[in-house]
Design a protein around this motif. Structure first.
Motif, PDB file in Angstrom:
ATOM      1  N   MET A   1       0.851  -0.707  -0.021  1.00 40.15           N
ATOM      2  CA  MET A   1      -0.241  -0.138  -0.107  1.00 40.15           C
ATOM      3  C   MET A   1       1.170   1.375   0.096  1.00 40.15           C
ATOM      4  N   THR A   2       0.501   2.225  -0.636  1.00 36.54           N
ATOM      5  CA  THR A   2       1.354   3.423  -1.190  1.00 36.54           C
ATOM      6  C   THR A   2       0.547   4.811  -0.272  1.00 36.54           C
ATOM      7  N   VAL A   3       0.996   5.845   0.232  1.00 35.36           N
ATOM      8  CA  VAL A   3       0.382   6.701   0.713  1.00 35.36           C
ATOM      9  C   VAL A   3      -0.630   7.552   0.140  1.00 35.36           C
ATOM     10  N   PHE A   4      -0.486   7.453  -1.320  1.00 37.78           N
ATOM     11  CA  PHE A   4      -1.883   7.947  -1.826  1.00 37.78           C
ATOM     12  C   PHE A   4      -3.121   6.555  -1.837  1.00 37.78           C
ATOM     13  N   SER A   5      -2.855   5.752  -1.706  1.00 41.51           N
ATOM     14  CA  SER A   5      -2.961   4.197  -2.030  1.00 41.51           C
ATOM     15  C   SER A   5      -4.440   4.616  -0.645  1.00 41.51           C
ATOM     16  N   ALA A   6      -3.570   4.149   0.220  1.00 38.40           N
ATOM     17  CA  ALA A   6      -4.132   5.242   1.375  1.00 38.40           C
ATOM     18  C   ALA A   6      -5.305   5.695   1.781  1.00 38.40           C
ATOM     19  N   CYS A   7      -4.675   7.426   1.534  1.00 40.45           N
ATOM     20  CA  CYS A   7      -5.323   8.805   0.822  1.00 40.45           C
ATOM     21  C   CYS A   7      -6.669   8.387   0.575  1.00 40.45           C
ATOM     22  N   ILE A   8      -7.040   7.412  -0.539  1.00 39.11           N
ATOM     23  CA  ILE A   8      -8.153   7.432  -1.246  1.00 39.11           C
ATOM     24  C   ILE A   8      -8.679   6.733  -0.691  1.00 39.11           C
ATOM     25  N   ALA A   9      -8.178   5.585   0.275  1.00 43.88           N
ATOM     26  CA  ALA A   9      -9.185   4.641   0.308  1.00 43.88           C
ATOM     27  C   ALA A   9      -9.324   5.261   1.664  1.00 43.88           C
ATOM     28  N   GLN A  10      -9.111   6.122   2.361  1.00 45.81           N
ATOM     29  CA  GLN A  10      -9.330   6.360   3.902  1.00 45.81           C
ATOM     30  C   GLN A  10     -10.442   7.889   3.610  1.00 45.81           C
ATOM     31  N   CYS A  11     -10.920   8.254   2.110  1.00 46.32           N
ATOM     32  CA  CYS A  11     -11.974   9.092   1.966  1.00 46.32           C
ATOM     33  C   CYS A  11     -13.009   8.517   1.190  1.00 46.32           C
ATOM     34  N   GLY A  12     -12.734   7.075   1.082  1.00 47.39           N
ATOM     35  CA  GLY A  12     -13.946   5.800   0.514  1.00 47.39           C
ATOM     36  C   GLY A  12     -13.670   6.281  -0.849  1.00 47.39           C
ATOM     37  N   LEU A  13     -13.050   6.012  -2.060  1.00 44.13           N
ATOM     38  CA  LEU A  13     -12.880   5.742  -3.221  1.00 44.13           C
ATOM     39  C   LEU A  13     -12.325   5.200  -3.507  1.00 44.13           C
ATOM     40  N   GLY A  14     -12.393   4.354  -5.126  1.00 44.46           N
ATOM     41  CA  GLY A  14     -12.005   3.702  -5.895  1.00 44.46           C
ATOM     42  C   GLY A  14     -11.195   4.801  -6.679  1.00 44.46           C
ATOM     43  N   ILE A  15     -10.544   4.127  -7.034  1.00 47.65           N
ATOM     44  CA  ILE A  15      -9.563   4.945  -8.147  1.00 47.65           C
ATOM     45  C   ILE A  15     -10.348   5.452  -9.262  1.00 47.65           C
ATOM     46  N   ASP A  16     -11.956   5.373  -9.934  1.00 45.63           N
ATOM     47  CA  ASP A  16     -12.448   5.488 -11.214  1.00 45.63           C
ATOM     48  C   ASP A  16     -12.699   7.168 -10.152  1.00 45.63           C
ATOM     49  N   GLU A  17     -13.691   7.178  -9.007  1.00 48.67           N
ATOM     50  CA  GLU A  17     -13.667   8.038  -8.045  1.00 48.67           C
ATOM     51  C   GLU A  17     -12.707   9.323  -7.890  1.00 48.67           C
ATOM     52  N   ALA A  18     -11.697   8.634  -7.536  1.00 51.74           N
ATOM     53  CA  ALA A  18     -10.501   9.203  -7.430  1.00 51.74           C
ATOM     54  C   ALA A  18     -10.380  10.427  -8.936  1.00 51.74           C
ATOM     55  N   ALA A  19      -9.903   9.004  -9.726  1.00 52.57           N
ATOM     56  CA  ALA A  19      -9.545   9.924 -11.171  1.00 52.57           C
ATOM     57  C   ALA A  19     -10.809  11.378 -11.074  1.00 52.57           C
ATOM     58  N   ARG A  20     -12.050  10.802 -11.140  1.00 53.73           N
ATOM     59  CA  ARG A  20     -12.861  12.186 -11.538  1.00 53.73           C
ATOM     60  C   ARG A  20     -12.756  13.466 -10.203  1.00 53.73           C
ATOM     61  N   GLU A  28      -2.867   7.735 -14.602  1.00 54.27           N
ATOM     62  CA  GLU A  28      -2.347   8.025 -13.848  1.00 54.27           C
ATOM     63  C   GLU A  28      -2.609   7.796 -11.994  1.00 54.27           C
ATOM     64  N   VAL A  29      -3.819   7.631 -12.203  1.00 54.86           N
ATOM     65  CA  VAL A  29      -4.237   7.214 -10.096  1.00 54.86           C
ATOM     66  C   VAL A  29      -4.089   6.208 -10.430  1.00 54.86           C
ATOM     67  N   GLU A  30      -4.543   5.286 -11.531  1.00 54.80           N
ATOM     68  CA  GLU A  30      -3.386   3.601 -10.969  1.00 54.80           C
ATOM     69  C   GLU A  30      -2.270   4.001 -10.387  1.00 54.80           C
ATOM     70  N   GLU A  31      -1.273   4.528 -11.370  1.00 48.16           N
ATOM     71  CA  GLU A  31       0.353   3.888 -11.065  1.00 48.16           C
ATOM     72  C   GLU A  31       0.948   5.164  -9.682  1.00 48.16           C
ATOM     73  N   LYS A  32      -0.186   6.230  -9.502  1.00 45.51           N
ATOM     74  CA  LYS A  32      -0.007   6.303  -8.061  1.00 45.51           C
ATOM     75  C   LYS A  32      -0.464   6.118  -7.183  1.00 45.51           C
ATOM     76  N   ALA A  33      -1.615   5.073  -7.055  1.00 44.70           N
ATOM     77  CA  ALA A  33      -1.414   3.727  -5.913  1.00 44.70           C
ATOM     78  C   ALA A  33      -0.774   2.640  -5.701  1.00 44.70           C
ATOM     79  N   SER A  34      -0.194   2.797  -7.290  1.00 46.36           N
ATOM     80  CA  SER A  34       0.880   1.260  -6.957  1.00 46.36           C
ATOM     81  C   SER A  34       2.261   2.315  -6.963  1.00 46.36           C
ATOM     82  N   GLY A  35       2.267   3.152  -7.111  1.00 51.62           N
ATOM     83  CA  GLY A  35       3.977   3.485  -6.260  1.00 51.62           C
ATOM     84  C   GLY A  35       4.657   3.940  -7.701  1.00 51.62           C
ATOM     85  N   VAL A  36       4.100   3.483  -9.155  1.00 55.19           N
ATOM     86  CA  VAL A  36       5.118   3.998  -9.777  1.00 55.19           C
ATOM     87  C   VAL A  36       5.298   5.568 -10.107  1.00 55.19           C
TER      88      VAL A  36
END
Length: 89
Positions: A1-20, A28-36
């Protein structure tokens, strides 16, 4: 887990919602969530704003995951209780 993926999870967001919400592509959001890719300050600012809305309970009109995160927080704080569903006899 990355800090970014933890942040979006804390906000109750999935990848698509976070992207919007962040105005970014799904890739781009998937790459940030995975640490790329690295999370940037603008991401932190927007997710922080959303997190504050969750804590204040100002989530009307936001994605369901965000509303669920606010409901979960109310339960965890003890501000709300779960009432058992009525059963038929």
């Amino acid at each position: 887990m990355t800090v970014f993926s933890a942040c979006i999870a804390q906000c109750g967001l999935g990848i698509d919602e976070a992207a919007r919400i962040l105005g970014q592509s799904r890739e781009e959001v998937e790459e940030k969530a995975s640490g790329v890719r690295d999370m940037v300050q603008a991401d932190a600012a927007e997710l922080g704003r959303l997190y504050r809305l969750i804590h204040l309970g100002h989530v009307a009109g936001l994605p369901q995951g965000v509303r669920d995160a606010a409901a979960a927080l109310r339960l965890l704080r003890g501000a709300e209780i779960i009432t058992p569903a009525e059963t038929e006899e």
